[in-house]
Design a protein around this motif. Structure first.
Motif, PDB file in Angstrom:
ATOM      1  N   THR A   1      35.147  37.329  45.441  1.00 57.57           N
ATOM      2  CA  THR A   1      34.021  36.832  44.638  1.00 57.57           C
ATOM      3  C   THR A   1      34.512  35.963  43.491  1.00 57.57           C
ATOM      4  OG1 THR A   1      32.650  38.754  45.168  1.00 57.57           O
ATOM      5  CG2 THR A   1      32.083  37.524  43.177  1.00 57.57           C
ATOM      6  N   TRP A   2      35.532  36.419  42.787  1.00 58.13           N
ATOM      7  CA  TRP A   2      36.082  35.639  41.671  1.00 58.13           C
ATOM      8  C   TRP A   2      36.654  34.316  42.150  1.00 58.13           C
ATOM      9  CZ3 TRP A   2      39.208  40.201  39.084  1.00 58.13           C
ATOM     10  CH2 TRP A   2      38.302  41.049  38.442  1.00 58.13           C
TER      11      TRP A   2
ATOM     12  N   ALA B   1      42.753  44.264  41.290  1.00 60.35           N
ATOM     13  CA  ALA B   1      41.307  44.410  41.495  1.00 60.35           C
ATOM     14  C   ALA B   1      41.070  44.590  42.983  1.00 60.35           C
ATOM     15  CB  ALA B   1      40.544  43.187  40.982  1.00 60.35           C
TER      16      ALA B   1
ATOM     17  N   THR C   1      36.227  42.058  45.234  1.00 61.36           N
ATOM     18  CA  THR C   1      36.026  41.481  43.897  1.00 61.36           C
ATOM     19  C   THR C   1      36.844  40.215  43.736  1.00 61.36           C
ATOM     20  OG1 THR C   1      35.596  43.669  42.949  1.00 61.36           O
ATOM     21  CG2 THR C   1      36.295  41.931  41.429  1.00 61.36           C
TER      22      THR C   1
ATOM     23  N   SER D   1      37.739  46.002  36.745  1.00 59.47           N
ATOM     24  CA  SER D   1      36.418  46.165  37.330  1.00 59.47           C
ATOM     25  C   SER D   1      35.832  44.789  37.661  1.00 59.47           C
ATOM     26  CB  SER D   1      35.495  46.886  36.331  1.00 59.47           C
ATOM     27  OG  SER D   1      36.021  48.148  35.999  1.00 59.47           O
ATOM     28  N   PRO D   2      34.718  44.736  38.403  1.00 63.68           N
ATOM     29  CA  PRO D   2      34.113  43.443  38.734  1.00 63.68           C
ATOM     30  C   PRO D   2      33.721  42.604  37.526  1.00 63.68           C
ATOM     31  CG  PRO D   2      33.272  45.127  40.212  1.00 63.68           C
ATOM     32  CD  PRO D   2      34.101  45.850  39.178  1.00 63.68           C
ATOM     33  N   ASN D   3      33.553  43.226  36.351  1.00 69.08           N
ATOM     34  CA  ASN D   3      33.228  42.453  35.142  1.00 69.08           C
ATOM     35  C   ASN D   3      34.483  41.982  34.408  1.00 69.08           C
ATOM     36  OD1 ASN D   3      34.222  44.798  34.011  1.00 69.08           O
ATOM     37  ND2 ASN D   3      32.351  45.333  32.896  1.00 69.08           N
ATOM     38  N   HIS D   4      35.636  42.136  35.025  1.00 73.95           N
ATOM     39  CA  HIS D   4      36.943  41.712  34.507  1.00 73.95           C
ATOM     40  C   HIS D   4      37.515  42.662  33.458  1.00 73.95           C
ATOM     41  CE1 HIS D   4      38.397  37.972  36.300  1.00 73.95           C
ATOM     42  NE2 HIS D   4      37.140  37.596  36.429  1.00 73.95           N
TER      43      HIS D   4
END
Length: 313
Positions: free
Chosen positions: A234-235, A227, A231, A300-303
């Protein structure tokens, strides 16, 4: 995609990759997925159908090819050596979701028609205890290659690959943020072994005199969970906050020390830990070895996985 990856990997967009599932059956339920996924890692049956079932189908090709080579080798050498475990490495940054990937693959592979014995070994168990890291001045470099008992990990992998009846490995607690004294994981002749960790694809020698063989030398297939760095940060901050919230009523937990932090202070602290430790480890010891993987999952940022890269050579 970087030129180095484009030259070596074939890229499959999500929908194109999903078509490669063919008749690979979905053997997990929604309840199974909820139990297996990380607390901060969303996962759906659709994600499993479109991404993980094609991976399982591909792995079945590699496992069968590995067994075929073993049979041919036995015939050539005129011996009857037992088969060795197929070893799958799973690598990626802190907070990328590689533990969820590993657990899902373990559950799916166990449900193959042949019902193989699938073991999961995490390299966290080979971190030196915090007290030892403190004594060596390495506590601020926890997760870096030098914070691991590499020789111990290599001994365990060697014994498993050699077919030892039972191999014991140390265990790590994320709640305590430390090795669990006296606790052991016992691995008994698996058909497939999944090895998960941040540095398992690294091949640089940590220092003069360190082992000249590497964890990845034992791999028959490897997956890098990827990723963008922003990102990942953030995670990591979200996960840090989750651990702190969960530990508020658990004085024995490592994250209990953050119980009086405000949300803003906690985020700032986690961001500093990322910038000063995890980002440096990512850039120096993890990301440079991404091209050595056989397969890369770009998230992606939504996993959700948006692209799958498969090594051509």
């Amino acid at each position: 995609m970087s030129p180095e990856l484009a030259a070596v990997f074939a890229t499959f967009a999500r929908q194109r990759w999903a078509e490669l599932r063919a008749d690979e059956p979905l053997t997990l339920t929604h309840e199974d997925v909820e139990r297996l996924r990380g607390e901060q890692v969303p996962m759906s049956l659709q994600e499993i159908e479109e991404i993980y079932l094609p991976i399982c189908r591909l792995l079945s090709v590699y496992v069968e090819a590995n067994r075929h080579i073993h049979r041919l080798s036995n015939a050539f050498l005129r011996q009857d050596a037992p088969p060795v475990p197929f070893v799958l490495g799973v690598c990626g940054s802190v907070a990328v979701g590689k533990s969820t990937t590993s657990r899902l693959l373990q559950a799916l592979l166990r449900r193959w028609r042949s019902h193989p014995k699938v073991a999961l070994l995490t390299t966290d168990g080979f971190l030196y205890p915090n007290a030892q890291l403190q004594a060596r001045g390495l506590l601020h470099r926890k997760g870096f290659p030098e914070s691991y008992d590499r020789r111990g990990l290599l001994r365990v992998l060697s014994a498993i690959k050699a077919g030892a009846p039972q191999v014991s490995a140390p265990m790590y607690s994320h709640e305590a943020y430390d090795i669990v004294p006296q606790a052991k994981q016992h691995i008994e002749r698996p058909d497939i072994l999944i090895v998960e960790g941040v540095n398992v694809l690294q091949v640089n020698r940590v220092k003069a005199g360190s082992p000249s063989i590497f964890v990845s030398d034992f791999f028959d297939f490897s997956i890098y969970v990827d990723a963008e760095e922003a990102t990942l940060k953030t995670w990591y901050i979200e996960r840090f906050g989750h651990f702190a919230a969960r530990a508020k009523n658990s004085p024995q937990a490592f994250f209990y020390r953050f119980k009086d932090f405000s949300a803003a202070a906690l985020q700032a602290y986690a961001a500093d830990v990322w910038d000063s430790i995890n980002a440096k480890n990512l850039r120096r010891n993890i990301l440079p070895f991404r091209p050595r993987a056989r397969l890369i999952l770009q998230k992606s940022p939504n996993h959700q996985v948006r692209n799958v890269l498969l090594r051509r050579i």
